[in-house]
Motif scaffolding. Structure first.
Motif, PDB file in Angstrom:
ATOM      1  N   THR A 150      30.331 -14.190 -20.200  1.00  0.00           N
ATOM      2  CA  THR A 150      30.541 -13.427 -21.443  1.00  0.00           C
ATOM      3  C   THR A 150      31.806 -12.648 -21.463  1.00  0.00           C
ATOM      4  OG1 THR A 150      29.482 -11.459 -20.586  1.00  0.00           O
ATOM      5  CG2 THR A 150      28.296 -12.719 -21.826  1.00  0.00           C
ATOM      6  N   TRP A 151      32.389 -12.416 -20.333  1.00  0.00           N
ATOM      7  CA  TRP A 151      33.754 -11.716 -20.049  1.00  0.00           C
ATOM      8  C   TRP A 151      35.165 -12.435 -20.415  1.00  0.00           C
ATOM      9  CZ3 TRP A 151      34.956  -6.478 -17.919  1.00  0.00           C
ATOM     10  CH2 TRP A 151      33.941  -5.973 -17.778  1.00  0.00           C
ATOM     11  N   ALA A 194      23.030 -19.539 -26.466  1.00  0.00           N
ATOM     12  CA  ALA A 194      21.789 -20.563 -26.045  1.00  0.00           C
ATOM     13  C   ALA A 194      22.273 -21.160 -24.774  1.00  0.00           C
ATOM     14  CB  ALA A 194      22.137 -21.625 -27.249  1.00  0.00           C
ATOM     15  N   ALA A 195      23.169 -21.387 -24.267  1.00  0.00           N
ATOM     16  CA  ALA A 195      23.578 -21.999 -23.137  1.00  0.00           C
ATOM     17  C   ALA A 195      23.338 -20.973 -21.821  1.00  0.00           C
ATOM     18  CB  ALA A 195      25.137 -22.293 -22.763  1.00  0.00           C
ATOM     19  N   LEU A 196      23.514 -19.993 -22.056  1.00  0.00           N
ATOM     20  CA  LEU A 196      23.070 -18.731 -20.980  1.00  0.00           C
ATOM     21  C   LEU A 196      21.595 -18.624 -21.255  1.00  0.00           C
ATOM     22  CD1 LEU A 196      25.799 -16.115 -21.183  1.00  0.00           C
ATOM     23  CD2 LEU A 196      25.355 -17.535 -19.259  1.00  0.00           C
ATOM     24  N   ARG A 254      16.426 -18.529 -18.166  1.00  0.00           N
ATOM     25  CA  ARG A 254      15.069 -18.975 -18.065  1.00  0.00           C
ATOM     26  C   ARG A 254      14.643 -19.872 -17.081  1.00  0.00           C
ATOM     27  NH1 ARG A 254      11.414 -19.075 -22.661  1.00  0.00           N
ATOM     28  NH2 ARG A 254      12.120 -17.915 -24.468  1.00  0.00           N
ATOM     29  N   GLU A 255      15.709 -20.681 -16.638  1.00  0.00           N
ATOM     30  CA  GLU A 255      15.184 -21.629 -15.536  1.00  0.00           C
ATOM     31  C   GLU A 255      15.379 -20.921 -14.284  1.00  0.00           C
ATOM     32  OE1 GLU A 255      17.703 -25.112 -15.690  1.00  0.00           O
ATOM     33  OE2 GLU A 255      16.658 -25.553 -17.806  1.00  0.00           O
ATOM     34  N   LYS A 256      16.370 -20.035 -14.173  1.00  0.00           N
ATOM     35  CA  LYS A 256      16.597 -19.384 -12.972  1.00  0.00           C
ATOM     36  C   LYS A 256      15.544 -17.999 -12.710  1.00  0.00           C
ATOM     37  CE  LYS A 256      20.752 -18.947 -10.838  1.00  0.00           C
ATOM     38  NZ  LYS A 256      22.200 -18.656 -10.696  1.00  0.00           N
ATOM     39  N   GLU A 296      28.973 -26.627 -17.657  1.00  0.00           N
ATOM     40  CA  GLU A 296      28.571 -26.647 -19.164  1.00  0.00           C
ATOM     41  C   GLU A 296      28.988 -25.261 -19.679  1.00  0.00           C
ATOM     42  OE1 GLU A 296      24.567 -26.376 -21.998  1.00  0.00           O
ATOM     43  OE2 GLU A 296      24.527 -27.106 -19.719  1.00  0.00           O
ATOM     44  N   LEU A 297      29.087 -24.151 -18.988  1.00  0.00           N
ATOM     45  CA  LEU A 297      29.319 -23.031 -19.407  1.00  0.00           C
ATOM     46  C   LEU A 297      31.054 -22.868 -19.804  1.00  0.00           C
ATOM     47  CD1 LEU A 297      27.128 -20.711 -17.665  1.00  0.00           C
ATOM     48  CD2 LEU A 297      26.942 -21.034 -19.825  1.00  0.00           C
TER      49      LEU A 297
END
Length: 330
Positions: free
Chosen positions: A107-108, A125-127, A132-134, A319-320
């Motif tokens: 986000t920075w 959405a990507a984050l 969720r997974e981690k 991806e990020l």
């Protein structure tokens, strides 16, 4: 007798709690517990608490969020664990406080993109997929964005921080170290003493929060304009969120989107007032040229991508990076 009284007290407490839960279930009221990474006297949680207030007003009789406190409830750097366990339902925190989720520091890397623009870019959405997974949590939104700056006890030439001892956090390190500074870890409660005793010569800090703590007793210079734009996050226990009805999920998200649109103007006003206070106290501006600002942003991009995304997160980092490339300095 005392032992029996204790057992009765425990039983009564359990029955009381069960009664509340049963009443809530019968009424259909969903109750969530919220905390902030900062105490209520600080401005960092203002818009998140505004979100809580609006959700409670709009969802009256259906959902209620109880704000239970800040770091006095759970220390700021330890709030992810109770969130994962469902002890608390939702929180607002700095991306730098959630060490287990370095990916949030993406986000920075927006360099001026507003919370609404970051959401529209696909970053939220990507984050959300990552957290969720981690960690079993979901990303509700970005209710906090402000500019961060460098404050010094003495002036420097251009942006040369060679051998200047700077109180820092990991998110600032790529820039400060890239400009020659020696970075030092100092807990916030000890920062003023560290400045007064020469442990540090300056610090990187939010541009809205320097006057009130008394840092101007030692700080006499600041760079202008500020060097970083930091966007922080509201998280929620994913299981608690997923159990909500579609209309309540929509209420939480739509209200957060409403808040996000107001964040830049709100904290921009806070920064303007802070700058007026700094000027009255004799703090002088050190102007940062456009060329130096581009250098700073390139250091932040290159260092941030490696430090927070690619190295610690080979699964999610690439991806990020792709999502954030549109904001990268040219």
């Amino acid at each position: 007798m005392k032992r029996m009284n204790f057992k009765l007290a425990v039983a009564a407490a359990v029955l009381f709690a069960a009664g509340i839960s049963q009443a809530n279930a019968q009424s259909g009221l969903v109750v969530l517990r919220a905390v902030t990474a900062w105490d209520k006297s600080q401005a960092f949680g203002d818009k998140y608490l505004d979100w809580v207030k609006r959700v409670n007003q709009k969802g009256a009789g259906k959902i209620r969020i109880d704000y239970t406190g800040g770091p006095e409830v759970f220390p700021a750097f330890e709030q992810l664990e109770p969130l994962k366990r469902g002890v608390i339902s939702t929180l607002v925190t700095s991306t730098g406080y959630v060490g287990a989720l370095p990916e949030l520091n993406a986000t920075w890397l927006g360099f001026g993109a507003t919370p609404a623009e970051l959401r529209a870019s696909g970053l939220l959405a990507a984050l959300d997929k990552v957290v969720r997974e981690k960690a079993g949590v979901t990303l509700l939104g970005f209710p906090l964005q402000m500019r961060f700056n460098v404050y010094l006890k003495r002036p420097v030439q251009n942006v040369d921080l060679t051998q200047i001892k700077m109180r820092s956090l990991p998110v600032f390190d790529p820039v400060l170290r890239g400009l020659g500074a020696v970075t030092v870890t100092v807990p916030y409660p000890e920062l003023l003493t560290a400045l007064e005793t020469g442990v540090v010569d300056g610090f990187a800090f939010p541009a809205v929060a320097v006057v009130a703590p008394g840092f101007t007793r030692t700080i006499k210079y600041k760079f202008a304009p500020p060097w970083w734009i930091g966007t922080d996050v509201a998280l929620m226990n994913a299981a608690a969120y997923d159990k909500l009805s579609p209309d309540l999920k929509k209420l939480l998200v739509d209200t957060m989107i409403e808040i996000e649109k107001e964040v830049p103007a709100y904290y921009g006003g806070k920064e303007k007032a802070e700058n007026e206070g700094l000027a009255k106290l004799g703090v002088q501006d050190l102007q940062t040229s456009e060329a130096d600002m581009l250098k700073i942003r390139k250091l932040q991009w290159e260092g941030g991508v490696q430090t927070f995304l690619l190295k610690p997160s080979p699964k999610y980092g690439p991806e990020l990076v792709e999502v954030m490339k549109r904001f990268a300095p040219k």
